[in-house]
Scaffold this active site. Sequence first.
Site, short mmCIF file in Angstrom:
data_model
loop_
_atom_site.label_atom_id
_atom_site.label_comp_id
_atom_site.label_asym_id
_atom_site.label_seq_id
_atom_site.Cartn_x
_atom_site.Cartn_y
_atom_site.Cartn_z
N ASP A 33 75.19 -3.54 -32.96
CA ASP A 33 75.82 -2.42 -32.32
C ASP A 33 75.60 -1.20 -32.76
OD1 ASP A 33 78.86 -3.58 -30.54
OD2 ASP A 33 78.13 -1.22 -30.85
N ASN A 34 75.65 -0.32 -31.97
CA ASN A 34 75.49 1.32 -32.26
C ASN A 34 76.82 1.86 -32.45
OD1 ASN A 34 76.29 1.67 -29.75
ND2 ASN A 34 74.27 2.99 -29.05
N SER A 36 78.56 3.16 -30.61
CA SER A 36 78.78 4.33 -29.58
C SER A 36 80.23 4.27 -28.62
CB SER A 36 77.66 4.55 -28.55
OG SER A 36 77.43 3.45 -27.66
N ASN A 37 80.56 2.85 -28.29
CA ASN A 37 81.68 2.79 -27.40
C ASN A 37 82.63 1.95 -28.09
OD1 ASN A 37 82.81 3.31 -25.17
ND2 ASN A 37 81.89 1.32 -24.29
N SER A 127 77.44 -8.91 -14.12
CA SER A 127 78.86 -8.52 -13.53
C SER A 127 79.05 -8.92 -12.20
CB SER A 127 79.25 -7.11 -13.74
OG SER A 127 80.20 -6.72 -12.88
N TYR A 152 75.88 2.11 -12.76
CA TYR A 152 76.26 0.97 -13.49
C TYR A 152 75.96 -0.37 -12.83
CZ TYR A 152 79.25 -2.79 -15.28
OH TYR A 152 79.89 -3.88 -15.85
N LYS A 156 72.71 -3.47 -13.73
CA LYS A 156 73.09 -4.98 -13.81
C LYS A 156 72.28 -5.57 -12.86
CE LYS A 156 76.50 -4.96 -16.95
NZ LYS A 156 76.20 -5.28 -18.18
N ASN A 201 89.75 3.35 -17.86
CA ASN A 201 89.29 3.23 -16.24
C ASN A 201 90.10 1.70 -15.64
OD1 ASN A 201 87.32 5.55 -16.17
ND2 ASN A 201 86.47 4.09 -17.58
N ASP A 301 86.28 1.38 -4.81
CA ASP A 301 86.67 0.17 -4.96
C ASP A 301 86.34 -0.68 -3.84
OD1 ASP A 301 88.01 0.10 -7.32
OD2 ASP A 301 89.86 1.00 -6.63
#
Length: 343
Positions: A33-34, A36-37, A127, A152, A156, A201, A301
């Site tokens: 893992d980097n 970053s999140n 996803s 995003y 995927k 979010n 949405d």
Amino acid sequence: MSRKVLVTGGAGYIGSHVTVELIQAGYDVVVADNMSNCDMTCLEGARKVTGRDDIPFYRIDCCNPDSVRKIFKEHRIDALIHFAAFKAVGESVNSPLKYYRNNLDSFMSVLSAAAENGGCNVLFSSSATVYGEADKQPVTEQSPRKPATSPYGATKQMCEDILQDTVKAGIGIKGMALRYFNPVGAHPSALLGELPRGVPNNLIPYVTQTAIGKRECLSIFGNDYPTPDGTCLRDFIDVVDLAKAHVAAVGRMIDGKMKEDYEIFNIGTGRPVSVLEIVKTFEKVNGLKLNYRFAGRRAGDIMAIWADPSLANEELGWKASRSLEDTLKSAWAWELHLAGKNE
Ligand code: WQD
């Protein structure tokens, strides 16, 4: 012989839960893992839950092929699960190049390292967003992928295609894509869970942060949809159920039980739940009142999406089993843990 799984993005929300379930199912796990999140909270939690503080951890950027190659040199990897990607829909609209570069480069560099290493079983974290606004619900794996509504979502779809083409090239890669619906909840130990950076979010962290007072009020985006209560419908899949699906999938790959060299499975409950039902259930099971208001619809949405999970039920021998009530209790317990309130 021990079976070893590389989990990229393994310090993140879903990755850390999958790490726990893999170890508890008897697999050895290597985490890359980097950071970053995420921070080390969830990986620390995974170490505590499993009692394994020796989980090999590589703090690397998967976009760097040499960093990934190093892992394959130091470990005999039987399967890899690729979570390492950016995943904020809204952010991807504002920063498309950041998303295309990171999400595509990281996957291609991992696939290249796996192929150079003589091949590997590759499980991709996809996803339900690949379906877009499906014409028919519930969606099956044969439901068409609609044009992505965000970079995003496009990454995927592209990564699914990259994996499928790499499998077709016959260079030793077998592939599987798991299409998650809405991952929610936290580990029953309350030692790992969702840790969004900044303003959440996603719905559930916003709910729990409102309940604990970090957020003033939850806005329910739209109550004028043609749905039973006017709010959107989603298939909220408990993160531990989701993690167990990965264990079943990895076992299928390593044990040579795949029927095709590239397979796709929907990982959901098959049960549509509305945003308002989430709020009401959260209040009931946790004995609290949530401050919420109805606001306008959120751009991008879709009104409703939920899974037909029967293929995963049959072929993976996996079925979501945690109740929505338990999931929402776990989300609240995690938020309290973060606030240090239930130490
Ligand atoms: C769910 C519902 C909102 C927040 C996205 C990605 C998916 C996956 C999960 C990464 C919607 C409503 C939300 C709020 C609200 N991505 N909502 N108030 O958009 O279904 O899926 O996240 O893992 O790929 O597409 O999830 O949780 O953002 O929204 O009313 O403050 O909750 O309008 O109807 P979504 P979400």
